[in-house]
Design a protein around this motif. Structure first.
Motif, PDB file in Angstrom:
ATOM      1  N   ASN A   1       0.834  -1.216   0.000  1.00 10.95           N
ATOM      2  CA  ASN A   1       0.000   0.000   0.000  1.00 10.95           C
ATOM      3  C   ASN A   1       0.865   1.262   0.000  1.00 10.95           C
ATOM      4  OD1 ASN A   1      -2.157  -1.654   0.034  1.00 10.95           O
ATOM      5  ND2 ASN A   1      -2.871  -1.135   2.081  1.00 10.95           N
TER       6      ASN A   1
ATOM      7  N   GLU B   1       0.696   3.980  -2.861  1.00 18.84           N
ATOM      8  CA  GLU B   1       0.420   5.375  -2.477  1.00 18.84           C
ATOM      9  C   GLU B   1       1.468   6.311  -3.105  1.00 18.84           C
ATOM     10  OE1 GLU B   1       0.161   7.413   1.787  1.00 18.84           O
ATOM     11  OE2 GLU B   1      -0.634   5.379   1.818  1.00 18.84           O
TER      12      GLU B   1
ATOM     13  N   ASN C   1       0.901   6.756  -6.751  1.00 22.30           N
ATOM     14  CA  ASN C   1      -0.251   7.625  -6.999  1.00 22.30           C
ATOM     15  C   ASN C   1       0.099   9.107  -6.902  1.00 22.30           C
ATOM     16  OD1 ASN C   1      -2.429   6.011  -7.795  1.00 22.30           O
ATOM     17  ND2 ASN C   1      -2.727   5.282  -5.693  1.00 22.30           N
TER      18      ASN C   1
ATOM     19  N   CYS D   1      -0.953  -4.621 -10.349  1.00 21.25           N
ATOM     20  CA  CYS D   1      -1.782  -3.536  -9.793  1.00 21.25           C
ATOM     21  C   CYS D   1      -2.220  -2.609 -10.930  1.00 21.25           C
ATOM     22  CB  CYS D   1      -0.997  -2.713  -8.758  1.00 21.25           C
ATOM     23  SG  CYS D   1      -0.607  -3.612  -7.261  1.00 21.25           S
TER      24      CYS D   1
ATOM     25  N   THR E   1      -6.000  -2.059 -12.503  1.00 20.31           N
ATOM     26  CA  THR E   1      -6.581  -0.725 -12.335  1.00 20.31           C
ATOM     27  C   THR E   1      -7.080  -0.140 -13.662  1.00 20.31           C
ATOM     28  OG1 THR E   1      -5.116  -0.283 -10.454  1.00 20.31           O
ATOM     29  CG2 THR E   1      -6.102   1.633 -11.533  1.00 20.31           C
TER      30      THR E   1
ATOM     31  N   ARG F   1      -4.667   0.798  -7.693  1.00 19.11           N
ATOM     32  CA  ARG F   1      -5.216  -0.005  -6.586  1.00 19.11           C
ATOM     33  C   ARG F   1      -4.280  -1.173  -6.281  1.00 19.11           C
ATOM     34  NH1 ARG F   1     -11.556  -0.246  -8.458  1.00 19.11           N
ATOM     35  NH2 ARG F   1     -11.612   1.922  -9.091  1.00 19.11           N
TER      36      ARG F   1
END
Ligand SMILES: C[S@@+](CC[C@H](N)C(=O)[O-])C[C@H]1O[C@@H](n2cnc3c(N)ncnc32)[C@H](O)[C@@H]1O
Length: 295
Positions: free
Chosen positions: A94, A98, A101, A164, A168, A197
């Motif tokens: 995560n 993050e 992102n 991922c 996504t 994600r």
């Protein structure tokens, strides 16, 4: 994932049928893996999984969900990059998601070839992704490859991050189901800003094996208790219908053609999409496979 023939919603039923017929075993060959959802389900039931598909993006999913048996800790990467997290207890995947992102967006193969801005000189500019999302996809894909080239990722971590992205992208693609054509009006989902994600990590401590090849060629090499066959149902080849996921997974700057910007898929044509050659291939499986259960 939106994928023709995805068995995500049927797999529990498939399992019940196996049980009702007293078909039991320890190993399972998902011969036409696609999304890898069937393999994922049986991996969770503690089967040793073998799986294969002609599509490279399917192989990426298989590597991340089926082959990988570790919780990725991104040890090298996290000691090399500065990550500021809002969440004290975020797991390492995560944290990396993050971070991805928040990176600066970039131009690259996807934004240059599949967004209106990148293709404005074409007679029909392509509308697969919004300009912003095209730049986000490029930035994330380029960053993952850069980390790999800098040896900051283990092999598993590399495929997990690619998976991922592959999982996504369909949430933001301006298509009605497959990538053979884009919609001429923006779908509400495609104009939202893409947010990467994290995928689910599945562990079962079995020596699961995954392949990116014609499964018929594997038939004599792999021995499993259960052979699960979910071939294409008609003449529609999968590779052209998912060409963009393939290009994002490979990120190999292919030569592309036509209104949809299709890559060449000569080597990924399935014999199962033709009634005659499909039957010949089925015969090869029936003749050469050595499995405990074939249903
Ligand atoms: C009906 S889909 C499988 C769907 C899958 N069960 C799922 O739940 O996502 C058929 C898959 O077979 C693959 N395929 C077709 N011919 C193949 C072959 N000879 N070897 C390996 N994969 C093949 C296609 O690329 C496609 O992903």
């Amino acid at each position: 994932m939106r994928f023709i023939g995805n068995k995500e919603n049927l797999v529990e039923k498939i399992y019940q049928i196996l049980q009702s017929k007293n078909i039991i075993g320890n190993s399972f060959f998902d011969f036409f893996a696609g999304t890898s959802n069937v393999g994922q389900f049986f991996k969770k039931k503690d089967f040793q999984i073998f799986s294969s598909d002609l599509l490279y993006f399917s192989f990426v999913l298989q590597k991340a969900y089926i082959k990988n048996n570790e919780i990725p800790n991104f040890q090298k990467l996290l000691s090399n990059i500065e990550i500021k997290s809002n969440s004290l207890f975020a797991n390492h995947l995560n944290l990396v998601v993050e971070y991805l992102n928040k990176i600066e967006t970039k131009e690259g193969f996807i934004s240059e070839n599949y967004t209106p801005k990148g293709t404005e000189k074409l007679e029909i500019p392509r509308m697969y992704f919004s300009n912003e999302n095209g730049n986000i996809i490029d930035a994330i894909r380029i960053q993952i490859e850069k980390w790999k080239d800098e040896s900051l990722l283990t092999e598993n971590e590399y495929y997990i991050l690619l998976a991922c992205l592959i999982e996504t992208v369909p949430f933001y693609a301006n298509i009605s189901g497959v990538y053979a054509a884009f919609q001429k009006i923006w779908d509400a989902r495609a104009v939202k800003k893409l947010v990467l994600r994290p995928i689910e990590i599945i562990k079962n401590d079995k020596l699961n094996q995954v392949f990116n090849q014609n499964s018929v060629e594997l038939i004599s090499e792999i021995q499993a208790d259960i052979l699960y066959l979910d071939p294409p149902y008609n003449q529609r080849q999968y590779a052209p219908n998912y060409h963009l996921l393939e290009t994002i997974a490979k990120y190999d700057n292919p030569i592309i053609k036509g209104v949809s910007g299709m890559r060449n898929y000569e080597n990924q044509k399935s014999h199962f999409c033709n009634t005659e050659t499909g039957l010949t291939e089925l015969y090869k499986i029936a003749k050469n496979a050595n499995y405990k259960y074939r249903k």
